[in-house]
Design a protein around this motif. Structure first.
Motif, PDB file in Angstrom:
ATOM      1  N   LEU A   1      -4.242   8.127   5.448  1.00 17.30           N
ATOM      2  CA  LEU A   1      -3.564   8.609   4.233  1.00 17.30           C
ATOM      3  C   LEU A   1      -4.365   8.219   2.990  1.00 17.30           C
ATOM      4  O   LEU A   1      -4.488   8.997   2.040  1.00 17.30           O
ATOM      5  CB  LEU A   1      -2.151   8.025   4.164  1.00 17.30           C
ATOM      6  CG  LEU A   1      -1.188   8.533   5.251  1.00 17.30           C
ATOM      7  CD1 LEU A   1       0.087   7.694   5.279  1.00 17.30           C
ATOM      8  CD2 LEU A   1      -0.842  10.001   5.033  1.00 17.30           C
ATOM      9  N   LEU A   2      -4.940   7.005   3.036  1.00  9.68           N
ATOM     10  CA  LEU A   2      -5.775   6.532   1.927  1.00  9.68           C
ATOM     11  C   LEU A   2      -6.981   7.462   1.734  1.00  9.68           C
ATOM     12  O   LEU A   2      -7.327   7.834   0.609  1.00  9.68           O
ATOM     13  CB  LEU A   2      -6.235   5.101   2.239  1.00  9.68           C
ATOM     14  CG  LEU A   2      -7.099   4.379   1.219  1.00  9.68           C
ATOM     15  CD1 LEU A   2      -6.696   2.925   1.157  1.00  9.68           C
ATOM     16  CD2 LEU A   2      -8.564   4.473   1.556  1.00  9.68           C
ATOM     17  N   ALA A   3      -7.593   7.871   2.856  1.00  9.60           N
ATOM     18  CA  ALA A   3      -8.753   8.777   2.785  1.00  9.60           C
ATOM     19  C   ALA A   3      -8.335  10.120   2.187  1.00  9.60           C
ATOM     20  O   ALA A   3      -9.082  10.716   1.400  1.00  9.60           O
ATOM     21  CB  ALA A   3      -9.360   8.958   4.175  1.00  9.60           C
ATOM     22  N   ASP A   4      -7.125  10.593   2.531  1.00  6.07           N
ATOM     23  CA  ASP A   4      -6.634  11.855   1.957  1.00  6.07           C
ATOM     24  C   ASP A   4      -6.492  11.741   0.434  1.00  6.07           C
ATOM     25  O   ASP A   4      -6.909  12.629  -0.311  1.00  6.07           O
ATOM     26  CB  ASP A   4      -5.275  12.237   2.566  1.00  6.07           C
ATOM     27  CG  ASP A   4      -5.424  12.820   3.968  1.00  6.07           C
ATOM     28  OD1 ASP A   4      -6.561  13.158   4.345  1.00  6.07           O
ATOM     29  OD2 ASP A   4      -4.406  12.929   4.668  1.00  6.07           O
TER      30      ASP A   4
ATOM     31  N   LEU B   1       0.824  -1.226   0.000  1.00 10.28           N
ATOM     32  CA  LEU B   1       0.000   0.000   0.000  1.00 10.28           C
ATOM     33  C   LEU B   1       0.859   1.278   0.000  1.00 10.28           C
ATOM     34  O   LEU B   1       0.642   2.163  -0.836  1.00 10.28           O
ATOM     35  CB  LEU B   1      -0.991  -0.015   1.177  1.00 10.28           C
ATOM     36  CG  LEU B   1      -1.953   1.166   1.215  1.00 10.28           C
ATOM     37  CD1 LEU B   1      -2.952   1.117   0.051  1.00 10.28           C
ATOM     38  CD2 LEU B   1      -2.729   1.219   2.535  1.00 10.28           C
ATOM     39  N   PRO B   2       1.863   1.392   0.895  1.00  6.52           N
ATOM     40  CA  PRO B   2       2.697   2.603   0.849  1.00  6.52           C
ATOM     41  C   PRO B   2       3.451   2.743  -0.476  1.00  6.52           C
ATOM     42  O   PRO B   2       3.777   3.838  -0.909  1.00  6.52           O
ATOM     43  CB  PRO B   2       3.664   2.428   2.025  1.00  6.52           C
ATOM     44  CG  PRO B   2       2.988   1.455   2.928  1.00  6.52           C
ATOM     45  CD  PRO B   2       2.232   0.526   2.030  1.00  6.52           C
ATOM     46  N   ARG B   3       3.735   1.616  -1.130  1.00  3.23           N
ATOM     47  CA  ARG B   3       4.379   1.643  -2.453  1.00  3.23           C
ATOM     48  C   ARG B   3       3.411   2.270  -3.468  1.00  3.23           C
ATOM     49  O   ARG B   3       3.805   3.057  -4.325  1.00  3.23           O
ATOM     50  CB  ARG B   3       4.724   0.198  -2.847  1.00  3.23           C
ATOM     51  CG  ARG B   3       5.749   0.071  -3.921  1.00  3.23           C
ATOM     52  CD  ARG B   3       7.120   0.457  -3.406  1.00  3.23           C
ATOM     53  NE  ARG B   3       7.879   1.068  -4.492  1.00  3.23           N
ATOM     54  CZ  ARG B   3       8.973   1.785  -4.326  1.00  3.23           C
ATOM     55  NH1 ARG B   3       9.462   1.990  -3.124  1.00  3.23           N
ATOM     56  NH2 ARG B   3       9.589   2.300  -5.346  1.00  3.23           N
TER      57      ARG B   3
ATOM     58  N   THR C   1      -6.997  -5.194   5.977  1.00  2.00           N
ATOM     59  CA  THR C   1      -7.741  -5.088   7.238  1.00  2.00           C
ATOM     60  C   THR C   1      -8.278  -6.451   7.691  1.00  2.00           C
ATOM     61  O   THR C   1      -8.105  -6.805   8.865  1.00  2.00           O
ATOM     62  CB  THR C   1      -8.845  -4.015   7.113  1.00  2.00           C
ATOM     63  OG1 THR C   1      -8.196  -2.773   6.790  1.00  2.00           O
ATOM     64  CG2 THR C   1      -9.609  -3.842   8.410  1.00  2.00           C
ATOM     65  N   PRO C   2      -8.875  -7.264   6.792  1.00  2.88           N
ATOM     66  CA  PRO C   2      -9.256  -8.615   7.246  1.00  2.88           C
ATOM     67  C   PRO C   2      -8.036  -9.408   7.723  1.00  2.88           C
ATOM     68  O   PRO C   2      -8.115 -10.148   8.707  1.00  2.88           O
ATOM     69  CB  PRO C   2      -9.880  -9.255   6.001  1.00  2.88           C
ATOM     70  CG  PRO C   2     -10.320  -8.110   5.144  1.00  2.88           C
ATOM     71  CD  PRO C   2      -9.335  -6.998   5.411  1.00  2.88           C
TER      72      PRO C   2
ATOM     73  N   MET D   1      -7.298   0.612  -6.517  1.00  2.00           N
ATOM     74  CA  MET D   1      -6.322  -0.384  -6.046  1.00  2.00           C
ATOM     75  C   MET D   1      -6.088  -0.244  -4.541  1.00  2.00           C
ATOM     76  O   MET D   1      -6.046  -1.236  -3.801  1.00  2.00           O
ATOM     77  CB  MET D   1      -4.990  -0.217  -6.789  1.00  2.00           C
ATOM     78  CG  MET D   1      -5.070  -0.607  -8.251  1.00  2.00           C
ATOM     79  SD  MET D   1      -3.588  -0.094  -9.148  1.00  2.00           S
ATOM     80  CE  MET D   1      -2.436  -1.354  -8.651  1.00  2.00           C
ATOM     81  N   GLU D   2      -5.936   0.997  -4.090  1.00  2.00           N
ATOM     82  CA  GLU D   2      -5.661   1.240  -2.668  1.00  2.00           C
ATOM     83  C   GLU D   2      -6.837   0.808  -1.796  1.00  2.00           C
ATOM     84  O   GLU D   2      -6.654   0.152  -0.774  1.00  2.00           O
ATOM     85  CB  GLU D   2      -5.366   2.732  -2.449  1.00  2.00           C
ATOM     86  CG  GLU D   2      -4.006   3.157  -2.979  1.00  2.00           C
ATOM     87  CD  GLU D   2      -3.887   4.643  -3.273  1.00  2.00           C
ATOM     88  OE1 GLU D   2      -2.833   5.065  -3.759  1.00  2.00           O
ATOM     89  OE2 GLU D   2      -4.853   5.381  -3.012  1.00  2.00           O
ATOM     90  N   ARG D   3      -8.050   1.180  -2.241  1.00  2.00           N
ATOM     91  CA  ARG D   3      -9.242   0.843  -1.439  1.00  2.00           C
ATOM     92  C   ARG D   3      -9.424  -0.664  -1.332  1.00  2.00           C
ATOM     93  O   ARG D   3      -9.663  -1.198  -0.258  1.00  2.00           O
ATOM     94  CB  ARG D   3     -10.469   1.489  -2.092  1.00  2.00           C
ATOM     95  CG  ARG D   3     -11.650   1.611  -1.168  1.00  2.00           C
ATOM     96  CD  ARG D   3     -12.785   2.390  -1.790  1.00  2.00           C
ATOM     97  NE  ARG D   3     -13.183   1.891  -3.092  1.00  2.00           N
ATOM     98  CZ  ARG D   3     -13.175   2.607  -4.223  1.00  2.00           C
ATOM     99  NH1 ARG D   3     -12.788   3.848  -4.215  1.00  2.00           N
ATOM    100  NH2 ARG D   3     -13.571   2.066  -5.359  1.00  2.00           N
ATOM    101  N   LYS D   4      -9.272  -1.363  -2.460  1.00  2.00           N
ATOM    102  CA  LYS D   4      -9.471  -2.822  -2.439  1.00  2.00           C
ATOM    103  C   LYS D   4      -8.404  -3.510  -1.603  1.00  2.00           C
ATOM    104  O   LYS D   4      -8.676  -4.465  -0.878  1.00  2.00           O
ATOM    105  CB  LYS D   4      -9.494  -3.378  -3.859  1.00  2.00           C
ATOM    106  CG  LYS D   4     -10.720  -2.907  -4.602  1.00  2.00           C
ATOM    107  CD  LYS D   4     -11.025  -3.716  -5.820  1.00  2.00           C
ATOM    108  CE  LYS D   4     -12.412  -3.313  -6.326  1.00  2.00           C
ATOM    109  NZ  LYS D   4     -12.821  -4.040  -7.506  1.00  2.00           N
ATOM    110  N   LEU D   5      -7.161  -3.023  -1.715  1.00  2.00           N
ATOM    111  CA  LEU D   5      -6.076  -3.631  -0.937  1.00  2.00           C
ATOM    112  C   LEU D   5      -6.313  -3.409   0.558  1.00  2.00           C
ATOM    113  O   LEU D   5      -6.190  -4.349   1.358  1.00  2.00           O
ATOM    114  CB  LEU D   5      -4.731  -3.010  -1.355  1.00  2.00           C
ATOM    115  CG  LEU D   5      -3.474  -3.535  -0.671  1.00  2.00           C
ATOM    116  CD1 LEU D   5      -3.299  -5.030  -0.924  1.00  2.00           C
ATOM    117  CD2 LEU D   5      -2.230  -2.788  -1.164  1.00  2.00           C
TER     118      LEU D   5
END
Ligand code: HEM
Length: 137
Positions: A98-101, A22-24, A54-55, A44-48
């Motif tokens: 960060l994903l939300a941003d 994800l950070p990549r 998270t699971p 991609m970020e949301r699905k990952l």
């Protein structure tokens, strides 16, 4: 107990796949300038994050607690591990922020920040695996 431990490790690997990747994605997303590219990174970020990381985190922690509190496998090393896992969970939640941003096009960091941010889970992986396998205290 061995089954629980085996799946604890399986979910830990799943979680770390995301903690490394994800950070990549954030590195490349921070560099992206075209709208199609940005939209693709968001998916991609949301699905990952929500579908894999998270699971994976929830199952790793649940099975770890089962081993610790259910089977009573513990010691000083386990307390140190619990502290490191707590910090790792905070890192995971930070990834979500960060994903939300990025999702709302309000990222405030450059690609160099994300390159360093990307190294953090490496340190935790090494420290936690050494604690569990060597049980130094
Ligand atoms: C709340 C979270 C966690 C708890 C309570 C927990 C607890 C435990 C316990 C009690 C064991 C059994 C140790 C033994 O049999 O000697 C174990 C094994 C293990 N855990 Fe965790 N764990 C957690 C999260 C993690 C995380 C985040 C990682 C990876 C970074 C991890 C990696 C491992 C590994 C590699 C093993 C060893 C499996 C083996 O070689 O047999 N655990 N965990």
């Amino acid at each position: 107990m061995l089954w629980v431990k085996a799946f604890h490790v399986v979910f830990m690997v799943t979680w770390f796949a995301g903690l490394f990747y994800l950070p990549r994605l954030f590195v490349y997303h921070a560099l992206a300038e075209d709208e199609i590219g940005k939209a693709r990174f968001k998916v991609m970020e949301r699905k990952l994050y929500y579908g894999i990381m998270t699971p994976g985190a929830i199952m790793t922690v649940a099975l770890g607690l089962w081993l610790w509190l259910g089977y009573g496998i513990g010691g000083g090393w386990m307390h140190a591990k619990a502290v490191l896992v707590g910090v790792l969970i905070a890192y995971h939640i930070w990834c979500g922020a960060l994903l939300a941003d990025f999702e709302h096009d309000r990222n405030r960091h450059g690609h160099v920040f994300y390159r360093w941010f990307n190294e953090v889970p490496v340190v935790f992986l090494i420290a936690i695996v050494l604690l569990v396998e060597l049980k130094p205290f």
